[in-house]
Design a protein around this motif. Sequence first.
Motif, short mmCIF file in Angstrom:
data_model
loop_
_atom_site.label_atom_id
_atom_site.label_comp_id
_atom_site.label_asym_id
_atom_site.label_seq_id
_atom_site.Cartn_x
_atom_site.Cartn_y
_atom_site.Cartn_z
N GLN A 44 -14.93 47.75 111.04
CA GLN A 44 -14.05 48.96 111.51
C GLN A 44 -14.98 50.15 111.81
O GLN A 44 -14.57 50.81 112.54
N ALA A 45 -15.73 50.55 110.72
CA ALA A 45 -16.59 51.69 110.93
C ALA A 45 -17.41 51.51 111.91
O ALA A 45 -17.60 52.58 113.01
N MET A 46 -18.10 50.40 112.51
CA MET A 46 -18.93 50.12 113.76
C MET A 46 -18.05 50.34 115.01
O MET A 46 -18.14 50.71 115.97
N GLN A 47 -16.69 49.64 114.89
CA GLN A 47 -15.67 49.85 116.07
C GLN A 47 -15.29 51.28 116.46
O GLN A 47 -15.36 51.91 117.36
N ARG A 48 -15.17 52.10 115.12
CA ARG A 48 -14.96 53.79 115.43
C ARG A 48 -16.18 54.55 115.96
O ARG A 48 -16.10 55.24 116.92
N THR A 49 -17.22 53.93 115.60
CA THR A 49 -18.32 54.62 116.17
C THR A 49 -18.70 54.27 117.59
O THR A 49 -18.94 54.96 118.68
N LEU A 50 -18.55 53.01 117.92
CA LEU A 50 -18.51 52.52 119.34
C LEU A 50 -17.47 53.30 120.29
O LEU A 50 -17.71 53.91 121.46
N GLN A 51 -16.18 53.34 119.70
CA GLN A 51 -15.24 53.85 120.41
C GLN A 51 -15.49 55.52 120.77
O GLN A 51 -15.25 56.19 121.72
N ASP A 52 -16.09 56.18 119.81
CA ASP A 52 -16.48 57.47 119.67
C ASP A 52 -17.51 57.66 120.79
O ASP A 52 -17.42 58.63 121.74
N LEU A 53 -18.51 56.95 120.45
CA LEU A 53 -19.49 56.85 121.62
C LEU A 53 -19.11 56.64 123.20
O LEU A 53 -19.52 57.30 124.23
N ALA A 54 -18.16 55.85 123.16
CA ALA A 54 -17.88 55.42 124.58
C ALA A 54 -16.78 56.71 124.98
O ALA A 54 -16.92 57.01 126.27
N ARG A 55 -16.01 57.35 124.19
CA ARG A 55 -15.50 58.71 124.70
C ARG A 55 -16.23 59.71 125.24
O ARG A 55 -15.81 60.29 126.11
N GLN A 56 -17.51 59.77 124.44
CA GLN A 56 -18.70 60.71 124.80
C GLN A 56 -19.24 60.51 126.24
O GLN A 56 -19.79 61.42 126.79
N PRO A 93 -24.59 59.07 126.11
CA PRO A 93 -24.74 59.08 124.52
C PRO A 93 -24.71 57.80 123.81
O PRO A 93 -25.33 57.88 122.79
N ILE A 94 -24.43 56.93 124.54
CA ILE A 94 -24.31 55.58 123.89
C ILE A 94 -25.85 55.04 123.70
O ILE A 94 -26.31 54.53 122.54
N LEU A 95 -26.64 55.16 124.79
CA LEU A 95 -28.01 54.94 124.73
C LEU A 95 -28.81 55.89 123.88
O LEU A 95 -29.94 55.56 123.32
N ASP A 96 -28.46 57.19 123.88
CA ASP A 96 -28.94 58.08 123.20
C ASP A 96 -28.88 57.78 121.63
O ASP A 96 -29.83 57.67 120.85
N ASP A 97 -27.88 57.36 121.32
CA ASP A 97 -27.40 56.89 119.80
C ASP A 97 -28.30 55.92 119.46
O ASP A 97 -28.95 55.82 118.45
#
Length: 153
Positions: free
Chosen positions: A117-129, A139-143
């Motif tokens: 769930q933590a991974m999912q939240r992180t990916l959703q956050d990055l996708a929103r950015q 931002p996804i590739l930067d992360d």
Amino acid sequence: MTARPPGPARDEARAQALHSIGEAARLSGVSAKMIRHYEGIGLIPEAGRTRAGYRLYAAADIHRLRFIKRARALGFAIRQIEHLLALWSDRDRASEEVKRLAQEHAAHLGERIAQMQAMQRTLQDLARQCHGDDRPDCPILDDLGGGNAAGVR
């Protein structure tokens, strides 16, 4: 290595309610490949054979395969299933140990679910950015690259 006595012919095996590996797979829901694997690692006993060398499985073998399939569906590891099978076979066992194993496994699953769930939240956050357009900044590739926006690899 001692020679195994010849097993029954195919018709005799059917009369004894023994099943081929294909039938055992169909009846248990476990693929023939996995049945051979489970036999190879000792999770199920070595199958009897017909005179022609084909594997034969009794109702008890199919029941054991169903047990294994259900345990795997619940996420138990092979070592845990070995332990559960030993407990299942021991009619003098107390249910306390079985319950403890189930509770430990449930707790482990809870930890894994929380991590996912933590991974999912992180990916959703990055996708929103991420703008998701034709611009190269992402931002996804930067992360994934450790926050290095300069593109250094």
